[in-house]
Design a protein around this motif. Structure first.
Motif, short mmCIF file in Angstrom:
data_model
loop_
_atom_site.label_atom_id
_atom_site.label_comp_id
_atom_site.label_asym_id
_atom_site.label_seq_id
_atom_site.Cartn_x
_atom_site.Cartn_y
_atom_site.Cartn_z
N CYS A 240 0.82 -1.21 0.00
CA CYS A 240 0.00 0.00 0.00
C CYS A 240 0.85 1.26 0.00
N GLY A 241 0.21 2.38 -0.21
CA GLY A 241 0.87 3.67 -0.11
C GLY A 241 1.01 4.13 1.32
N GLN A 242 0.12 3.70 2.19
CA GLN A 242 0.17 4.05 3.61
C GLN A 242 0.94 3.00 4.38
N GLU A 243 1.67 3.45 5.37
CA GLU A 243 2.33 2.50 6.26
C GLU A 243 1.35 2.00 7.31
N ILE A 244 0.57 2.92 7.88
CA ILE A 244 -0.41 2.57 8.90
C ILE A 244 -1.67 3.38 8.63
N GLY A 245 -2.82 2.73 8.66
CA GLY A 245 -4.08 3.45 8.49
C GLY A 245 -5.17 2.55 7.96
N ASP A 246 -6.35 3.13 7.78
CA ASP A 246 -7.51 2.40 7.27
C ASP A 246 -7.62 2.54 5.77
N ILE A 247 -7.93 1.43 5.11
CA ILE A 247 -8.18 1.41 3.67
C ILE A 247 -9.46 0.60 3.45
N VAL A 248 -9.94 0.57 2.21
CA VAL A 248 -11.11 -0.22 1.86
C VAL A 248 -10.67 -1.30 0.86
N VAL A 249 -11.08 -2.53 1.12
CA VAL A 249 -10.76 -3.66 0.24
C VAL A 249 -12.05 -4.36 -0.15
N THR A 250 -12.22 -4.60 -1.44
CA THR A 250 -13.33 -5.39 -1.97
C THR A 250 -12.73 -6.59 -2.68
N ALA A 251 -13.24 -7.78 -2.40
CA ALA A 251 -12.78 -8.99 -3.08
C ALA A 251 -13.97 -9.65 -3.77
N GLU A 252 -13.75 -10.09 -5.00
CA GLU A 252 -14.80 -10.71 -5.81
C GLU A 252 -14.31 -12.05 -6.36
N LEU A 253 -15.13 -13.06 -6.26
CA LEU A 253 -14.87 -14.35 -6.91
C LEU A 253 -15.63 -14.38 -8.21
N TRP A 254 -14.95 -14.71 -9.30
CA TRP A 254 -15.55 -14.83 -10.63
C TRP A 254 -15.43 -16.27 -11.11
N ASP A 255 -16.31 -16.66 -12.03
CA ASP A 255 -16.24 -18.02 -12.59
C ASP A 255 -15.19 -18.14 -13.69
N ALA A 256 -14.76 -17.02 -14.25
CA ALA A 256 -13.71 -16.97 -15.28
C ALA A 256 -13.11 -15.56 -15.24
N ALA A 257 -12.10 -15.33 -16.04
CA ALA A 257 -11.43 -14.02 -16.04
C ALA A 257 -12.42 -12.90 -16.35
N PRO A 258 -12.56 -11.93 -15.44
CA PRO A 258 -13.47 -10.82 -15.71
C PRO A 258 -12.86 -9.89 -16.76
N PRO A 259 -13.67 -9.08 -17.40
CA PRO A 259 -13.12 -8.12 -18.35
C PRO A 259 -12.15 -7.18 -17.63
N LEU A 260 -11.06 -6.87 -18.27
CA LEU A 260 -10.07 -5.96 -17.70
C LEU A 260 -10.62 -4.53 -17.75
#
Length: 168
Positions: free
Chosen positions: A53-73
């Motif tokens: 990350c760019g921050q050493e310490i702090g709060d960030i937001v993370v979203t994780a998604e499972l796809w059945d195949a490679a999603p569009p870039l």
């Protein structure tokens, strides 16, 4: 057409500039080298990866998604986008092990052990450390899908943070 299967989102407390993506043992101990992407590296022994990350310490937001195949870039709106392969040994990916009552731990359930591709998107990586209260929140999107192993790929890299990590 690739389809998203499930999604998890959490506010994550970052310590030591990293978000560890872990499996059942909740430990990602490997010598990390971000020179390939400046964003993400897979544990060569499997069941883990690390986002820098760019921050050493702090709060960030993370979203994780499972796809059945490679999603569009999709790179619009993101500073950095990179992919790595990981040989996952668990049935979930934990990305917020330091949960508390206000910010619970977050996991993305996977179909099971196997080879997966991780595409990580990052934004607001250059907005200071420590951050002012009114600064933009550093944010990451992790897209995961079953895929054979392949080398790391950088699809977009525009942040000063990624450039600094690649130069180390």
């Amino acid at each position: 057409m690739p389809t998203p299967i499930r999604r998890a989102r959490a506010r994550v407390f970052v310590d030591a500039s990293t978000v560890d993506l872990t499996g059942e043992d909740l430990v990602t101990e490997f010598a990390w080298d971000m020179t390939a992407t400046g964003l993400v590296q897979a544990d060569p022994d499997g069941d883990g990866a690390r986002i820098v990350c760019g921050q050493e310490i702090g709060d960030i937001v993370v979203t994780a998604e499972l796809w059945d195949a490679a999603p569009p870039l999709a790179t619009d709106g993101w500073q950095d986008v990179a992919e790595v392969s990981v040989a996952w040994r668990s049935a979930f990916m934990d990305f917020a092990t330091t949960g508390d009552g206000e910010n619970p731990a977050a996991q993305l359930e996977l179909p099971g052990p196997g080879d997966y591709r991780l595409r990580v998107h990052g934004r607001n990586r250059d907005d200071g450390d420590p951050r002012d209260d009114d600064a933009l929140v550093e944010e990451y999107l992790i897209q995961v899908w079953p895929a054979p192993r392949a080398g790391p790929v950088t699809a977009k890299s525009t942040s000063r943070t990624a450039a600094a990590w690649r130069a180390r």
